[in-house]
Design an enzyme around this catalytic site. Structure first.
Site, PDB file in Angstrom:
ATOM      1  N   GLY A 110      13.307   0.511  18.091  1.00 22.41           N
ATOM      2  CA  GLY A 110      13.134   0.829  19.505  1.00 22.41           C
ATOM      3  C   GLY A 110      13.696  -0.244  20.405  1.00 22.41           C
ATOM      4  N   VAL A 158       9.350  -3.481  23.716  1.00 21.50           N
ATOM      5  CA  VAL A 158       8.251  -3.130  22.807  1.00 21.50           C
ATOM      6  C   VAL A 158       8.292  -4.011  21.572  1.00 21.50           C
ATOM      7  CG1 VAL A 158       7.222  -1.275  21.430  1.00 21.50           C
ATOM      8  CG2 VAL A 158       8.190  -0.767  23.675  1.00 21.50           C
ATOM      9  N   GLU A 181      14.547  -3.128  14.321  1.00 20.04           N
ATOM     10  CA  GLU A 181      15.829  -2.440  14.491  1.00 20.04           C
ATOM     11  C   GLU A 181      15.947  -2.066  15.964  1.00 20.04           C
ATOM     12  OE1 GLU A 181      18.020  -2.318  12.257  1.00 20.04           O
ATOM     13  OE2 GLU A 181      16.873  -2.852  10.478  1.00 20.04           O
ATOM     14  N   CYS A 225      21.581   4.085  19.348  1.00 22.82           N
ATOM     15  CA  CYS A 225      21.577   2.626  19.445  1.00 22.82           C
ATOM     16  C   CYS A 225      22.900   2.011  19.014  1.00 22.82           C
ATOM     17  CB  CYS A 225      20.430   2.041  18.621  1.00 22.82           C
ATOM     18  SG  CYS A 225      20.441   2.548  16.884  1.00 22.82           S
TER      19      CYS A 225
END
Length: 468
Positions: free
Chosen positions: A188, A192, A210, A244
């Site tokens: 994410g 976070v 990741e 991503c």
């Protein structure tokens, strides 16, 4: 309904019983997971369409087949992965068995994202199961349909004693993170990730992160503009840019830009038609909140929109958009875009482009388009990123033999294939020694002497490593 602590107690009890250790059990669970994907492919595709309007083609490619391929790879290699890894020895350890033993970590937590809600949750789970762990998975509540489906299917196919789904939003996730796990795997945002790290620090829990970042695409030297446009459009606008590893921005010369822009415009029409909003092959932005963020970036840019720019808030639609005359300090360069907006920065020198990327945080992926191997080599040797791919985008992450993960701000730790097995394994150093060669061992016992030290240094030196 069980509380989080009850779920964890159930899984901890199962792990301590040793049920997950045998290869047969691991194979059974991986095979059952394969059946879950295969039996429910249509439901998975429908859930992904409901969450992201994800086309069936993209759903199969990026959420079903990549998982099935990973499962096949794990099942084909599991026996060899589980074998002890013997190491070289010296004279002092000639009669010993010296090896690395892979052992499961225990009860692990995997927190998945919303953009690839099946792939990015199940792929790390494959590594965790293969390594012999019990697993708690936390799907993203943002992709609600996929969250519901995973919650429904998982207990039908996998051991309820060893694997569990925990649901909820930020509040429930923060409560979950207060529990002790033996490893936490998070995919994410950086924001976070910091929360996850702080929670893990309380229990000294190891973490794999990741994350993402602004993945650059440098286009220099000789290059076929049409071929480059095909690959760039596919990689950038796949899943509406919500990847991503999507190319985040392009760096190229003015001449390359002038050839590339019309090629991009034509390729977009070839791929999606003259009215892209009506194309069944274009995803939508996941939520109104995410749509508003992207429009905020687009409204703040000082660059010039030369392709796209159309949008529809009710439909959560933003057309594939190309922006030129973008400066390094532009709004589009402040953060990862994570949407269908492609800024192009004009820099004549390859060297200056490389310097610009070095002023940014290290990305998850780095792309270079060029027919000249010297250009590719120069960029590869003068950059740092989680992954690197020349003359294409995204595809490097689909090969199980390559590690997938970030560096620096884009994360740490790797998975996919054997790397996923390693991520969830403890590499235990083992030396099995008997009672032989006691005279040789006596060299280390008091009373000490220079002669003993000289002999001991020789028996443990690299020079004696060839004596097996």
């Amino acid at each position: 309904m069980e509380s989080q602590s009850q779920v964890l107690e159930r899984l901890r009890t199962a792990f301590e019983s040793g049920v997950t250790i045998p290869e047969k059990f691991r194979r059974t669970q991986l095979t059952n997971l394969m059946s879950m994907i295969k039996d429910n492919e249509e439901q998975i595709v429908n859930a992904l369409h409901k969450d992201l309007t994800k086309p069936k083609f993209e759903a199969i490619l990026s959420e079903v087949d990549i998982v099935m391929n990973e499962l096949h790879y794990a099942l084909s290699n599991l026996t060899s992965w589980m074998q002890p890894e013997y190491v070289s020895k010296n004279l002092a350890t000639k009669l010993d068995d010296c090896f690395v033993r892979r052992e499961p970590l225990g009860v692990v937590l995997i927190i998945g994202p919303w953009n690839y809600p099946m792939q990015l949750l199940i792929l790390p789970m494959i590594g965790a199961i293969a390594a012999g762990n019990c697993v708690v998975i936390k799907p993203s509540e943002v992709s609600a349909a996929t969250d519901n489906l995973i919650t429904e299917l998982m207990p039908k196919y996998l051991s309820k004693d060893c694997y569990a789904v925990v649901r909820g939003g930020p509040k429930e996730t923060q409560a979950l993170l207060k529990n002790r796990f033996d490893h936490i795997f998070y995919t994410g945002s950086q924001a976070v990730a910091r929360v996850v790290l702080q929670a893990a620090a309380v229990h000294l829990t190891p973490v794999t992160l990741e994350l993402g970042g602004k993945c650059p695409c440098l286009i220099y030297g000789r290059v076929n503009a049409t071929a480059a446009a095909h690959r760039l459009v596919w990689a950038k606008f796949f899943n509406a840019g919500q990847s991503c590893v999507a190319p985040d921005y392009v760096l190229c010369s003015k001449a390359t830009r002038d050839a590339l822009v019309p090629a991009l415009r034509q390729v977009l029409e070839d791929f999606y038609g003259s009215d892209i909003q009506k194309s069944p092959d274009m995803s939508r932005i996941v939520t109104p909140k995410h749509w508003t963020r992207l429009m905020g970036l687009l409204n703040r840019t000082k660059g010039k929109v030369v392709v796209g720019g159309e949008h529809d808030e009710k439909d959560r639609y933003i057309a594939p958009t190309v922006v030129v005359d973008v400066a390094e300090d532009d709004a589009l360069m402040e953060e990862e875009i994570f949407g269908p907006i492609l800024p192009i920065l004009t820099i004549e020198s390859l060297e200056e482009s490389i310097k610009l990327t070095k002023r940014k945080e290290k990305p998850l992926a780095f792309y270079v388009f060029s027919d000249e191997s010297s250009v590719v080599k120069k960029v590869l040797e003068n950059s740092s990123s989680g992954g690197f791919c020349s003359n294409d985008g995204i595809v490097h992450m689909a090969l199980p033999g390559l590690p997938f993960g970030g560096v620096g701000n884009s994360g740490f730790g790797h998975y996919h294939g054997h790397w996923g097995f390693e991520a969830f394994s403890h590499r235990r150093a083992v030396m099995l020694r008997g009672w032989a060669l006691e005279k040789l061992n006596a060299l280390r016992y008091p009373p000490y002497s220079d002669e003993k030290l000289s002999w001991l240094r020789w028996t443990t030196s690299p020079k004696s490593c060839s004596i097996m």
